[in-house]
Design a protein around this motif. Structure first.
Motif, PDB file in Angstrom:
ATOM      1  N   ILE A   3       0.863  -1.182   0.000  1.00  0.00           N
ATOM      2  CA  ILE A   3       0.000   0.000   0.000  1.00  0.00           C
ATOM      3  C   ILE A   3       0.897   1.228   0.000  1.00  0.00           C
ATOM      4  N   ASN A   4       0.916   1.935  -1.123  1.00  0.00           N
ATOM      5  CA  ASN A   4       1.790   3.089  -1.286  1.00  0.00           C
ATOM      6  C   ASN A   4       1.039   4.403  -1.465  1.00  0.00           C
ATOM      7  N   PHE A   5      -0.213   4.342  -1.892  1.00  0.00           N
ATOM      8  CA  PHE A   5      -0.979   5.551  -2.163  1.00  0.00           C
ATOM      9  C   PHE A   5      -2.320   5.487  -1.434  1.00  0.00           C
ATOM     10  N   VAL A   6      -2.899   6.665  -1.240  1.00  0.00           N
ATOM     11  CA  VAL A   6      -4.212   6.735  -0.595  1.00  0.00           C
ATOM     12  C   VAL A   6      -5.254   5.976  -1.418  1.00  0.00           C
ATOM     13  N   SER A   7      -5.122   6.019  -2.734  1.00  0.00           N
ATOM     14  CA  SER A   7      -6.090   5.348  -3.595  1.00  0.00           C
ATOM     15  C   SER A   7      -6.117   3.841  -3.357  1.00  0.00           C
ATOM     16  N   HIS A   8      -5.034   3.278  -2.812  1.00  0.00           N
ATOM     17  CA  HIS A   8      -5.021   1.848  -2.519  1.00  0.00           C
ATOM     18  C   HIS A   8      -5.965   1.491  -1.373  1.00  0.00           C
ATOM     19  N   LEU A   9      -6.404   2.487  -0.589  1.00  0.00           N
ATOM     20  CA  LEU A   9      -7.353   2.254   0.497  1.00  0.00           C
ATOM     21  C   LEU A   9      -8.803   2.444   0.050  1.00  0.00           C
ATOM     22  N   VAL A  22      -9.024  -0.507   5.629  1.00  0.00           N
ATOM     23  CA  VAL A  22      -8.599   0.599   6.493  1.00  0.00           C
ATOM     24  C   VAL A  22      -8.552   0.150   7.954  1.00  0.00           C
ATOM     25  N   ASP A  23      -9.581  -0.556   8.393  1.00  0.00           N
ATOM     26  CA  ASP A  23      -9.599  -1.045   9.773  1.00  0.00           C
ATOM     27  C   ASP A  23      -8.478  -2.050  10.036  1.00  0.00           C
ATOM     28  N   TYR A  24      -8.075  -2.769   8.994  1.00  0.00           N
ATOM     29  CA  TYR A  24      -7.055  -3.805   9.167  1.00  0.00           C
ATOM     30  C   TYR A  24      -5.660  -3.216   9.274  1.00  0.00           C
ATOM     31  N   VAL A  25      -5.345  -2.196   8.465  1.00  0.00           N
ATOM     32  CA  VAL A  25      -3.971  -1.699   8.387  1.00  0.00           C
ATOM     33  C   VAL A  25      -3.703  -0.510   9.319  1.00  0.00           C
ATOM     34  N   CYS A  26      -4.751   0.096   9.906  1.00  0.00           N
ATOM     35  CA  CYS A  26      -4.567   1.295  10.724  1.00  0.00           C
ATOM     36  C   CYS A  26      -5.048   1.066  12.152  1.00  0.00           C
ATOM     37  N   TRP A  27      -4.446   1.815  13.069  1.00  0.00           N
ATOM     38  CA  TRP A  27      -4.937   1.804  14.434  1.00  0.00           C
ATOM     39  C   TRP A  27      -6.350   2.377  14.452  1.00  0.00           C
ATOM     40  N   PRO A  28      -7.203   1.951  15.387  1.00  0.00           N
ATOM     41  CA  PRO A  28      -8.610   2.404  15.400  1.00  0.00           C
ATOM     42  C   PRO A  28      -8.788   3.913  15.336  1.00  0.00           C
ATOM     43  N   PRO A  29      -8.067   4.744  16.124  1.00  0.00           N
ATOM     44  CA  PRO A  29      -8.274   6.198  15.993  1.00  0.00           C
ATOM     45  C   PRO A  29      -7.916   6.721  14.605  1.00  0.00           C
ATOM     46  N   ALA A  31      -7.899   4.920  11.778  1.00  0.00           N
ATOM     47  CA  ALA A  31      -8.893   4.410  10.833  1.00  0.00           C
ATOM     48  C   ALA A  31     -10.169   5.233  10.890  1.00  0.00           C
ATOM     49  N   ARG A  32     -10.586   5.599  12.098  1.00  0.00           N
ATOM     50  CA  ARG A  32     -11.799   6.398  12.237  1.00  0.00           C
ATOM     51  C   ARG A  32     -11.626   7.770  11.591  1.00  0.00           C
ATOM     52  N   ALA A  33     -10.451   8.366  11.762  1.00  0.00           N
ATOM     53  CA  ALA A  33     -10.199   9.674  11.159  1.00  0.00           C
ATOM     54  C   ALA A  33     -10.190   9.591   9.634  1.00  0.00           C
ATOM     55  N   ILE A  34      -9.637   8.510   9.091  1.00  0.00           N
ATOM     56  CA  ILE A  34      -9.608   8.346   7.637  1.00  0.00           C
ATOM     57  C   ILE A  34     -11.016   8.164   7.098  1.00  0.00           C
ATOM     58  N   LEU A  35     -11.798   7.304   7.729  1.00  0.00           N
ATOM     59  CA  LEU A  35     -13.149   7.024   7.247  1.00  0.00           C
ATOM     60  C   LEU A  35     -14.069   8.230   7.374  1.00  0.00           C
ATOM     61  N   ALA A  36     -13.704   9.205   8.228  1.00  0.00           N
ATOM     62  CA  ALA A  36     -14.521  10.408   8.367  1.00  0.00           C
ATOM     63  C   ALA A  36     -14.306  11.393   7.223  1.00  0.00           C
ATOM     64  N   ILE A  37     -13.269  11.195   6.413  1.00  0.00           N
ATOM     65  CA  ILE A  37     -13.009  12.086   5.283  1.00  0.00           C
ATOM     66  C   ILE A  37     -13.955  11.721   4.145  1.00  0.00           C
ATOM     67  N   PRO A  38     -14.829  12.632   3.713  1.00  0.00           N
ATOM     68  CA  PRO A  38     -15.757  12.310   2.619  1.00  0.00           C
ATOM     69  C   PRO A  38     -15.034  12.260   1.285  1.00  0.00           C
ATOM     70  N   LEU A  39     -15.382  11.286   0.484  1.00  0.00           N
ATOM     71  CA  LEU A  39     -14.820  11.153  -0.859  1.00  0.00           C
ATOM     72  C   LEU A  39     -15.834  11.625  -1.888  1.00  0.00           C
ATOM     73  N   PRO A  40     -15.379  12.297  -2.936  1.00  0.00           N
ATOM     74  CA  PRO A  40     -16.313  12.804  -3.948  1.00  0.00           C
ATOM     75  C   PRO A  40     -16.871  11.678  -4.800  1.00  0.00           C
ATOM     76  N   LEU A  41     -18.080  11.911  -5.297  1.00  0.00           N
ATOM     77  CA  LEU A  41     -18.672  10.942  -6.227  1.00  0.00           C
ATOM     78  C   LEU A  41     -18.025  11.029  -7.602  1.00  0.00           C
ATOM     79  N   GLN A  42     -17.528  12.221  -7.941  1.00  0.00           N
ATOM     80  CA  GLN A  42     -16.864  12.440  -9.213  1.00  0.00           C
ATOM     81  C   GLN A  42     -15.394  12.742  -8.967  1.00  0.00           C
ATOM     82  N   PRO A  43     -14.496  12.243  -9.809  1.00  0.00           N
ATOM     83  CA  PRO A  43     -13.067  12.496  -9.601  1.00  0.00           C
ATOM     84  C   PRO A  43     -12.741  13.979  -9.730  1.00  0.00           C
ATOM     85  N   GLY A  44     -11.790  14.425  -8.948  1.00  0.00           N
ATOM     86  CA  GLY A  44     -11.361  15.821  -8.997  1.00  0.00           C
ATOM     87  C   GLY A  44      -9.919  15.942  -8.553  1.00  0.00           C
TER      88      GLY A  44
END
Length: 387
Positions: A3-9, A22-29, A31-44
């Motif tokens: 896993i080298n890039f954010v897109s791999h998650l 994400v839950d597997y490779v990151c510590w719970p806090p 992982a929670r912070a990463i999952l809280a970041i909203p991703l766009p429906l369209q690439p930008g």
């Protein structure tokens, strides 16, 4: 796992987060912070933004405010201790008192009022004695509660307090707030503020207040007196109640609710021009970065649901003024909201007529109730079928 890039998650299909990975490779806090970041429906394109402002723009002023807020939060969290629990600390801030009175109580609880013992310790004041009684060191507890000059006042106050045993301010408030309501807590904090003002008048203005004057000043600081004249409320574009939409336009109210664990609940109610309910929906999402982000994600969810239900001429209504003002800018900004707002504007092509307006909380009551029910009901959609 290479896993080298954010897109791999992210999931390769819809671009959302791969929660299991994400839950597997990151510590719970983390992982929670990463999952809280909203991703766009369209690439930008990627970009930088400043999290402490809505528009994402950094300034030295907002940076300084951010550091100060972080320091205050750390002081508050470290001051809870065994005596002052988190629930009691929350009750302190919700007391029925004006903000200056609650702030005085907060500073007293943190022991950061500039009393003479503290000033003497720092080499500012030559004498640590209480300026009123001159018999004991002036601590926070002594100044606001236990000074012999004040004991008759506390007994004569609406609270009728008697101090048989002296304790720290945190211990006193912990025992007091458990058994009283927000009104009694407000009376206590207003009296704290009045006593502190009388102490400053005595030291710096050579003005001595009687005990009766201190109690009268405290009574005038209660919200029922301060809010006797209602605040001025701007008229446009606010609406105080639900409004009938124009012909062939469907009115969709949406709202988000947020728990202390940053779980968001969404609610949506759709009506026709006669006010008849056509559809209602609830949904849940976790975690979420902030309340305004929860409202923005709820807006995106409501737009997608409206498109799926076949509404082509819609008027969306929200009670989140921050989201409404951000939408009206009509300019892209380096903000964490812009990722979601770009999706809004892309989704507008699904509608023939679209309008977005702000309504007061009372005019969005049904959507608000549905958002709170979402935590119990989960993701559901109700459709009213015509007979």
């Amino acid at each position: 796992m290479n896993i080298n890039f954010v897109s791999h998650l992210m999931l390769p299909t819809n671009g959302g987060w791969n929660r299991e990975l994400v839950d597997y490779v990151c510590w719970p806090p983390t992982a929670r912070a990463i999952l809280a970041i909203p991703l766009p429906l369209q690439p930008g394109e990627d970009g930088f933004f400043w999290v402490a402002t809505t528009d994402g723009r950094y300034s030295s002023k907002t940076g300084y405010q951010f550091i100060c807020n972080e320091r205050l939060a750390n002081q508050a969290s470290s001051s809870l201790g065994p005596s002052m629990s988190a629930s009691l600390w929350n009750k302190l801030w919700r007391a029925d008192a004006v903000s200056t009175c609650r702030e005085t109580a907060w500073r007293a609880c943190l022991d950061i009022l500039p009393v003479r013992t503290e000033l003497h310790r720092r080499g500012v004041a030559p004498d640590p004695s209480c300026p009123w009684c001159l018999d004991a060191p002036e601590t926070v507890e002594h100044t606001l509660l236990y000074c012999p000059r004040l004991r008759p006042m506390w007994f004569a106050s609406p609270l009728g307090l008697r101090f048989d045993v002296e304790s720290s301010m945190q211990d006193f408030l912990a025992g007091f707030l458990v058994d009283v309501d927000f009104v009694a807590a407000g009376v206590l904090f207003a009296t704290f503020y009045s006593v502190w003002q009388a102490r400053k008048d005595f030291l710096f203005r050579s003005s001595s207040s009687t005990l009766e004057q201190i109690l009268v000043r405290a009574s005038r600081l209660r919200p029922s007196r301060v809010l006797a004249q209602p605040p001025t409320i701007p008229r446009a574009p606010l609406a105080s109640s639900w409004r009938k939409p124009a012909i062939c336009i469907f009115n969709l109210n949406f709202d988000a609710a947020l728990t202390t664990s940053h779980e968001a609940g969404f609610g949506l109610i759709a009506r026709d021009k006669e006010g008849e309910i056509l559809a209602a929906a609830t949904s849940i999402l976790e975690p979420v970065l902030s309340p305004i982000m929860a409202e923005a994600l709820c807006f995106r969810w409501a737009l997608g649901l409206a498109s799926e239900l076949g509404f082509r001429r819609v008027c969306m209504e929200t009670d989140c003024l921050g989201l409404f003002n951000y939408w009206r800018q009509r300019e892209g900004a380096s903000s964490h909201l812009e990722t979601v707002v770009r999706d809004f504007r892309f989704m507008l092509s699904n509608f023939d007529v679209f309008d977005f307006s702000f309504v007061r909380k009372i005019g969005n009551a049904v959507a608000d109730a549905l958002a709170k029910l979402a935590f119990r009901l989960g993701s559901l959609v109700w459709i009213e079928e015509s007979s």
